[in-house]
Design a protein around this motif. Structure first.
Motif, PDB file in Angstrom:
ATOM      1  N   PHE A   8      33.826  43.408  43.646  1.00 14.18           N
ATOM      2  CA  PHE A   8      34.370  44.168  42.538  1.00 14.18           C
ATOM      3  C   PHE A   8      35.886  43.991  42.498  1.00 14.18           C
ATOM      4  N   ARG A   9      36.470  44.099  43.680  1.00 18.96           N
ATOM      5  CA  ARG A   9      37.915  43.957  43.765  1.00 18.96           C
ATOM      6  C   ARG A   9      38.352  42.566  43.357  1.00 18.96           C
ATOM      7  N   SER A  10      37.641  41.541  43.896  1.00 15.04           N
ATOM      8  CA  SER A  10      38.039  40.176  43.541  1.00 15.04           C
ATOM      9  C   SER A  10      37.933  39.977  42.043  1.00 15.04           C
ATOM     10  N   SER A  11      36.833  40.493  41.432  1.00 10.22           N
ATOM     11  CA  SER A  11      36.686  40.326  39.989  1.00 10.22           C
ATOM     12  C   SER A  11      37.878  40.924  39.279  1.00 10.22           C
ATOM     13  N   LEU A  12      38.261  42.128  39.704  1.00 12.08           N
ATOM     14  CA  LEU A  12      39.366  42.803  39.018  1.00 12.08           C
ATOM     15  C   LEU A  12      40.668  42.038  39.198  1.00 12.08           C
ATOM     16  N   ILE A  13      40.915  41.591  40.446  1.00 10.83           N
ATOM     17  CA  ILE A  13      42.183  40.902  40.700  1.00 10.83           C
ATOM     18  C   ILE A  13      42.245  39.601  39.915  1.00 10.83           C
ATOM     19  N   ILE A  14      41.149  38.826  39.998  1.00 14.38           N
ATOM     20  CA  ILE A  14      41.159  37.543  39.297  1.00 14.38           C
ATOM     21  C   ILE A  14      41.173  37.765  37.790  1.00 14.38           C
ATOM     22  N   GLY A  15      40.429  38.803  37.342  1.00 10.79           N
ATOM     23  CA  GLY A  15      40.434  39.130  35.919  1.00 10.79           C
ATOM     24  C   GLY A  15      41.833  39.457  35.441  1.00 10.79           C
ATOM     25  N   LEU A  16      42.545  40.213  36.255  1.00 13.99           N
ATOM     26  CA  LEU A  16      43.913  40.586  35.905  1.00 13.99           C
ATOM     27  C   LEU A  16      44.810  39.356  35.852  1.00 13.99           C
ATOM     28  N   GLN A  17      44.605  38.445  36.805  1.00 16.57           N
ATOM     29  CA  GLN A  17      45.357  37.181  36.780  1.00 16.57           C
ATOM     30  C   GLN A  17      45.109  36.461  35.460  1.00 16.57           C
ATOM     31  N   GLY A  18      43.822  36.439  35.066  1.00 17.94           N
ATOM     32  CA  GLY A  18      43.462  35.753  33.827  1.00 17.94           C
ATOM     33  C   GLY A  18      44.138  36.399  32.629  1.00 17.94           C
ATOM     34  N   ILE A  19      44.165  37.742  32.647  1.00 20.40           N
ATOM     35  CA  ILE A  19      44.790  38.445  31.522  1.00 20.40           C
ATOM     36  C   ILE A  19      46.273  38.129  31.465  1.00 20.40           C
ATOM     37  N   ARG A  20      46.904  38.115  32.637  1.00 25.03           N
ATOM     38  CA  ARG A  20      48.339  37.848  32.655  1.00 25.03           C
ATOM     39  C   ARG A  20      48.640  36.435  32.200  1.00 25.03           C
ATOM     40  N   ALA A  21      47.700  35.525  32.482  1.00 24.78           N
ATOM     41  CA  ALA A  21      47.926  34.140  32.081  1.00 24.78           C
ATOM     42  C   ALA A  21      47.727  33.957  30.586  1.00 24.78           C
ATOM     43  N   ARG A  22      46.971  34.869  29.967  1.00 27.12           N
ATOM     44  CA  ARG A  22      46.690  34.718  28.540  1.00 27.12           C
ATOM     45  C   ARG A  22      47.039  36.006  27.815  1.00 27.12           C
ATOM     46  N   LYS A  23      48.294  36.317  27.859  1.00 27.17           N
ATOM     47  CA  LYS A  23      48.730  37.597  27.288  1.00 27.17           C
ATOM     48  C   LYS A  23      48.473  37.640  25.796  1.00 27.17           C
ATOM     49  N   SER A 338      27.510  35.204  40.108  1.00 27.92           N
ATOM     50  CA  SER A 338      27.640  36.622  39.777  1.00 27.92           C
ATOM     51  C   SER A 338      29.111  37.027  39.757  1.00 27.92           C
ATOM     52  N   LEU A 339      29.867  36.494  40.708  1.00 23.70           N
ATOM     53  CA  LEU A 339      31.293  36.833  40.747  1.00 23.70           C
ATOM     54  C   LEU A 339      32.024  36.249  39.545  1.00 23.70           C
ATOM     55  N   LEU A 340      31.585  35.063  39.158  1.00 25.33           N
ATOM     56  CA  LEU A 340      32.193  34.412  37.999  1.00 25.33           C
ATOM     57  C   LEU A 340      31.958  35.247  36.743  1.00 25.33           C
ATOM     58  N   ALA A 341      30.699  35.680  36.590  1.00 22.10           N
ATOM     59  CA  ALA A 341      30.394  36.557  35.453  1.00 22.10           C
ATOM     60  C   ALA A 341      31.223  37.824  35.559  1.00 22.10           C
ATOM     61  N   GLY A 342      31.353  38.313  36.799  1.00 20.85           N
ATOM     62  CA  GLY A 342      32.146  39.524  37.020  1.00 20.85           C
ATOM     63  C   GLY A 342      33.590  39.346  36.602  1.00 20.85           C
ATOM     64  N   ILE A 343      34.135  38.163  36.857  1.00 17.04           N
ATOM     65  CA  ILE A 343      35.536  37.908  36.492  1.00 17.04           C
ATOM     66  C   ILE A 343      35.708  38.000  34.977  1.00 17.04           C
ATOM     67  N   VAL A 344      34.794  37.344  34.252  1.00 14.62           N
ATOM     68  CA  VAL A 344      34.899  37.365  32.790  1.00 14.62           C
ATOM     69  C   VAL A 344      34.719  38.780  32.261  1.00 14.62           C
TER      70      VAL A 344
END
Ligand SMILES: Nc1ncnc2c1ncn2[C@@H]1O[C@H](COP(=O)(O)OP(=O)(O)OP(=O)(O)O)[C@@H](O)[C@H]1O
Ligand SMILES: [Mg+2]
Lengths: 424, 226
Positions: A8-23, A338-344
């Motif tokens: 859950f944490r990794s998804s959130l962290i990586i998701g946040l990275q993705g958001i920051r990369a695509r503001k 599953s983690l990949l789906a979680g990231i998105v």
């Protein structure tokens, strides 16, 4: 559990990275979703505020939910039974309404029949045999009120709002000069007409000289005056309280579990008086009024939200299309599907939550501005707080939109074949 | 370390099935390096994708450290990819929005989430150091040369201490000199006991491997040193 939280944490962290990369994309998603979430928040806020205002008004007019109310025809024996039953009790209050005319002696009141000030109901008195009598005599500086004698503090059942002065004090020794509290409509009459403080009450041994101690809002539109029953009794013997020709009201308000209810009802029935017993349930009755309205507004808000979801979905799918390589690479280095789906999903979920926060903040600010600008002129806006239900609704809308808009892109992302990295 | 016997991969196209790998035998021990050469379309990438558990063979047996992994559910394959394999591709596939260090750290994500921050950082820096670009840790790919980017990619492959390193034309986009640096970095890993399979079109690079295999129309044959 540890495993789950790690993912859950990794998804959130990586998701946040993705958001920051695509503001910019995130911003576009938020823009498309904003109106939808805003619509949900505003509808919920409006519904909650309206509901509370309506409930407060209904409580004022009818009483708090759960209050038991016994109404009966104002017959003398019923009055006696009621007064005996509520005597010395704090969980039951009897109210007896009689006609009272305050003002110049010998003139007809300006609002004959106790009509709201400025309206005329005509002063004809009709008798049970069908004969009606037009009133005679000159109209003058007098106001007719429904004088309501209370055996106790009715505010435990009906939250009268103080307007000025004070409310009746039931703890003191009864005063010889009855203290009167007017409702707003009655006070309006006293404002408009110069009326001497002398009160005529049918059956009273003499004219009374009341003392006006305060004004309350009781939620009714007809002029009323409230008085302690024992103070009125000095002038108006209980035996003269009811006048079959003048009508009147006799009501007992009871706390939900008052033991005297059954006794009193049985006694009244035994005397041949048919009591009408009711439980105040504003919420339920309001529900019926509000349900359709709420349904319509929420359907509209839902539709706008759906458009927003389509926006997120659109941006999300485009993003996944662009990020095929990233996802294939992540799978190649061992990130499970599953983690990949979680990231998105985390990205759209966070986008939804950011949007919700923005929409909630915007509507809370807007409400504050409206209250600041228009407060005072619209009583419904007095002391209005941003309802927490609207915040919850906004967050739920954001989460739902995030999940709905992220679900398909997440599945897509999880399905990208790893070999993509070799064919690119 | 890896042992493939009779591995066949058939592509079920719309018209008729095409055999892309035809009874491939390949074994690479720990510390060994193998070059795979062959014409474009001969199936080299397909072979690597079977070895790297991107894909499963249709026939044949695949042993990893003596364990049969010919038919592995995806969940366990993902775990093995993260614990046993490192990959380097012709294109570097660095994520633009992450720094070199973050790109390397990406490979530390697995089903269990992340390692503790301190350990993560230590391993990332060690991997970057192994390929000689520790000083670029905070740079984003856009600010790095191709050779530097490829070495970040190699660090990403090395950060988990893989048992098998798979490289698909890692020097294809680089000039000869830079390419040599990259091959150096890969060979350095074999000296630490890692098995290396390198797909390349470059004779010189191939010659530096312990063995050379030719892949022709899906058939793999070992080249006898002249
Ligand atoms: N997903 C696919 N769909 C259709 N054909 C495919 C697919 N993957 C591979 N092929 C075919 O399989 C054959 C082998 O492809 P592969 O990528 O392994 O070749 P390669 O030896 O790596 O070539 P290159 O040197 O150009 O990278 C090719 O003919 C290719 O067209
Ligand atoms: Mg290839």
């Amino acid at each position: 559990m540890k495993r789950f939280s790690g993912r859950f944490r990794s998804s959130l962290i990586i998701g946040l990275q993705g958001i920051r990369a695509r503001k910019l994309r995130t911003l576009l998603s938020m823009v498309s979703l904003f109106l939808g979430v805003l619509a949900v928040v505003v509808v919920q806020a409006g519904a909650s505020i309206a509901e509370r205002a309506l409930l407060a008004d209904n409580e004022l007019t009818w009483g708090y939910d759960g209050t038991r109310v016994i109404d009966m025809p104002p017959e003398q024996k019923a009055v006696d039974a009621v007064l005996a039953a509520v005597k010395g009790r704090s969980d039951a209050v009897a109210s007896i309404g009689v006609q009272g005319i305050i003002g110049e002696p010998g003139v007809r009141p300006v609002n004959e029949g106790g009509a709201p000030i400025g309206q005329s109901w005509g002063g004809a008195v009709c008798y049970p045999d069908g004969r009606c009598e037009e009133p005679t005599g000159p109209q003058g500086a007098a106001i007719e009120v429904r004088l309501t004698a209370l055996t106790g503090d009715i505010r435990q059942f009906r939250p009268f709002r103080p307007v000025s002065g004070s409310w009746l004090d039931f703890s003191t020794v009864p005063s010889m000069a009855p203290r009167l509290v007017l409702n707003k409509e009655a006070a309006k009459g006293f404002d408009q007409y110069d009326v001497p403080a002398e009160m005529r009450v049918n059956g009273a041994v003499a004219n009374l000289t009341p003392r006006f101690v305060g004004v309350v809002d009781d939620g009714t539109g007809e002029p009323r005056a409230y008085v302690r029953a024992d103070e009125l009794a000095t002038w108006l013997p209980n035996a003269n309280l009811v006048n079959p020709n003048m009508g009147g009201e006799l009501r007992v308000s009871l706390a939900p579990s008052s033991p005297i209810e059954q006794v009193l009802v049985a006694k009244l029935k035994g005397m041949g008086v048919e009591p009408y017993v009711d439980t105040i349930n504003n919420r339920e009755e309001q529900e019926d009024q509000l349900r359709l309205m709420r349904l319509i507004f929420f359907s509209m808000a839902g539709l706008v939200l759906l458009i927003g979801v389509a926006g997120i979905l659109n941006v999300g799918l485009a993003t996944v299309g662009e990020r095929v390589e990233e996802f294939a690479l992540r799978r190649a280095v061992g990130t499970p599907r599953s983690l990949l789906a979680g990231i998105v999903l985390a990205e759209t979920l966070l986008t939804g939550l950011f949007t919700a926060a923005a929409a909630i903040g915007a509507s809370a600010l807007a409400l504050k501005a409206v209250v600041l600008l228009a407060g005072g002129s619209h009583p419904i806006l007095d002391n209005v707080q941003f309802p927490w239900e609207a915040g919850v609704a906004g967050i739920i809308a954001g989460i739902v939109a995030g999940v709905l808009g992220g679900f398909v892109p997440a599945l897509r992302a999880a399905g990208i074949p790893i070999a993509t990295v070799m064919r690119a | 370390m890896i042992e493939l016997t009779g591995v066949t991969k058939v592509l079920k196209g719309q018209s008729e099935p095409r055999t892309i790998l035809d009874g491939v035998d390949l074994s690479v021990a720990a510390g060994q390096s193998v070059a795979i050469v062959g014409r474009s379309g001969s199936g080299k990438s397909t072979l690597l994708s079977v070895v790297g558990l991107f894909d499963r063979p249709d026939q044949g047996r695949y042993l990893l450290a003596g364990q049969d992994i010919s038919r592995l559910p995806e969940r366990r394959a993902a775990k093995l990819r993260s614990s046993h394999f490192g990959f380097v591709f012709q294109r570097f596939f660095l994520l633009k929005h992450l720094t070199a260090a973050q790109n390397v750290a990406m490979a530390l994500v697995n089903g269990q989430g992340w390692l503790p921050r301190r350990e993560r950082r230590a391993r990332v820096m060690q991997a970057l150091d192994q390929v000689g670009i520790a000083h670029l840790a905070k740079n984003r790919p856009a600010k790095m040369s191709g050779g530097e980017q490829q070495r970040v990619a190699i660090a990403r492959a090395l950060v988990r201490d893989p048992k098998v390193l798979l490289a698909d034309e890692p020097t294809g986009a680089l000039d000869t000199e830079t390419g040599t640096l990259v091959i150096d970095a890969l060979l350095a890993a074999t000296s630490r006991g890692c098995a290396l399979v390198l797909v390349t079109h470059d004779r010189d690079h191939a010659a530096r491997m312990g063995r050379i295999h030719d892949l022709v129309n899906g058939v793999l044959t070992e080249r006898v040193p002249a």
